[in-house]
Design a protein around this motif. Structure first.
Motif, mmCIF file in Angstrom:
data_model
loop_
_atom_site.group_PDB
_atom_site.id
_atom_site.type_symbol
_atom_site.label_atom_id
_atom_site.label_comp_id
_atom_site.label_asym_id
_atom_site.label_seq_id
_atom_site.Cartn_x
_atom_site.Cartn_y
_atom_site.Cartn_z
ATOM 1 N N PHE A 75 0.891 -1.255 0.152
ATOM 2 C CA PHE A 75 0.068 -0.157 -0.150
ATOM 3 C C PHE A 75 0.727 1.182 0.104
ATOM 4 O O PHE A 75 0.759 2.182 -0.905
ATOM 5 C CB PHE A 75 -0.856 -0.005 1.292
ATOM 6 C CG PHE A 75 -1.572 1.297 1.597
ATOM 7 C CD1 PHE A 75 -2.573 1.523 0.629
ATOM 8 C CD2 PHE A 75 -1.387 2.132 2.513
ATOM 9 C CE1 PHE A 75 -3.313 2.768 1.124
ATOM 10 C CE2 PHE A 75 -1.908 3.446 2.858
ATOM 11 C CZ PHE A 75 -2.870 3.567 1.921
ATOM 12 N N ARG A 76 1.714 1.038 0.998
ATOM 13 C CA ARG A 76 2.723 2.457 0.921
ATOM 14 C C ARG A 76 3.556 2.422 -0.279
ATOM 15 O O ARG A 76 3.693 3.736 -0.827
ATOM 16 C CB ARG A 76 3.680 2.449 2.199
ATOM 17 C CG ARG A 76 2.721 2.436 3.587
ATOM 18 C CD ARG A 76 3.755 2.051 4.663
ATOM 19 N NE ARG A 76 4.661 2.993 4.861
ATOM 20 C CZ ARG A 76 4.863 4.185 5.832
ATOM 21 N NH1 ARG A 76 3.555 4.192 6.295
ATOM 22 N NH2 ARG A 76 5.624 4.746 5.930
ATOM 23 N N PHE A 77 3.916 1.716 -0.909
ATOM 24 C CA PHE A 77 4.956 1.667 -2.103
ATOM 25 C C PHE A 77 3.897 2.227 -3.222
ATOM 26 O O PHE A 77 4.499 2.791 -4.191
ATOM 27 C CB PHE A 77 5.284 0.216 -2.423
ATOM 28 C CG PHE A 77 6.346 0.390 -3.743
ATOM 29 C CD1 PHE A 77 7.580 1.235 -3.734
ATOM 30 C CD2 PHE A 77 5.951 -0.112 -4.843
ATOM 31 C CE1 PHE A 77 8.364 0.997 -4.795
ATOM 32 C CE2 PHE A 77 6.619 -0.068 -5.926
ATOM 33 C CZ PHE A 77 7.787 0.586 -5.938
ATOM 34 N N ARG A 78 2.624 1.764 -3.305
ATOM 35 C CA ARG A 78 1.732 2.300 -4.451
ATOM 36 C C ARG A 78 1.607 3.605 -4.184
ATOM 37 O O ARG A 78 1.636 4.377 -5.330
ATOM 38 C CB ARG A 78 0.396 1.312 -4.182
ATOM 39 C CG ARG A 78 -0.402 1.857 -5.348
ATOM 40 C CD ARG A 78 -1.835 1.110 -5.334
ATOM 41 N NE ARG A 78 -2.538 1.609 -4.057
ATOM 42 C CZ ARG A 78 -3.139 0.832 -3.346
ATOM 43 N NH1 ARG A 78 -2.724 -0.551 -2.997
ATOM 44 N NH2 ARG A 78 -3.898 1.522 -2.299
ATOM 45 N N ARG A 79 1.500 4.250 -3.043
ATOM 46 C CA ARG A 79 1.305 5.613 -2.810
ATOM 47 C C ARG A 79 2.570 6.362 -3.382
ATOM 48 O O ARG A 79 2.272 7.517 -3.822
ATOM 49 C CB ARG A 79 0.924 5.901 -1.341
ATOM 50 C CG ARG A 79 -0.445 5.606 -0.933
ATOM 51 C CD ARG A 79 -0.931 5.555 0.521
ATOM 52 N NE ARG A 79 -0.890 6.905 0.833
ATOM 53 C CZ ARG A 79 -1.880 7.800 0.888
ATOM 54 N NH1 ARG A 79 -3.234 7.582 0.439
ATOM 55 N NH2 ARG A 79 -1.543 9.076 1.355
#
Length: 170
Positions: A75-79
């Motif tokens: 999730f954090r990497f996608r953001r």
């Protein structure tokens, strides 16, 4: 003429891709495009391409799901990736700049002028003092302080209670 059509088609396709990135960012960042700046830990929406790229690379090394032990790494990497895509594009970065200016203007409007803040502070202080005085007067009155009638009422009640006690005792 075919060359012009190809260029136009390429511009239209690129604009659609940018629009898609902006739409994805709006969904991901819940309508706040300036979140892209915060996700990449940038100082402002005016960051240079080198600053944006450097921030992305640093965060990608930390947040990539293959590297990070965090359960929300994907999730954090996608953001981070979406923020980088948005800020790497001229149109996307311009949209973020506009959003930052709008947000700053809104915050300035909400703050009010120095004179308005001073008047509000004085009104609040006056209201607090007035309420404290009113509450103090109520408490003192309920305790009978300063009321001569209280002592006479108290004497009558004490006398009545004493008579009732004496009657019961007889």
């Amino acid at each position: 003429q075919i060359g012009r059509l190809r260029k136009r088609h390429t511009r239209v396709r690129m604009a659609a891709e940018v629009d898609g990135i902006v739409q994805d960012a709006l969904r991901e960042f819940k309508g706040d495009l300036t979140a892209a700046v915060r996700v990449l830990d940038l100082q402002s929406a005016e960051a240079s391409r080198e600053e944006i790229r450097g921030a992305y690379r640093r965060l990608a090394r930390e947040e990539h799901p293959d590297v990070s032990d965090r359960p929300d790494a994907e999730f954090r990497f996608r953001r981070v990736t979406l923020a980088f895509a948005l800020l790497s594009d001229d149109v996307g970065q311009e949209e973020v700049r506009k959003a930052a200016i709008d947000q700053e203007n809104m915050e300035m409007d909400m703050m009010g002028s120095e004179e308005e803040n001073e008047v509000a502070t004085e009104a609040f202080a006056f209201g607090g003092i007035f309420l404290a005085m009113l509450l103090g007067a109520f408490v003192l009155t309920s305790l009978g302080v300063g009321d001569d009638r209280w002592s006479s009422v108290q004497e009558v009640v004490e006398d009545s209670v004493q008579e009732v006690v004496e009657d019961i005792g007889e």
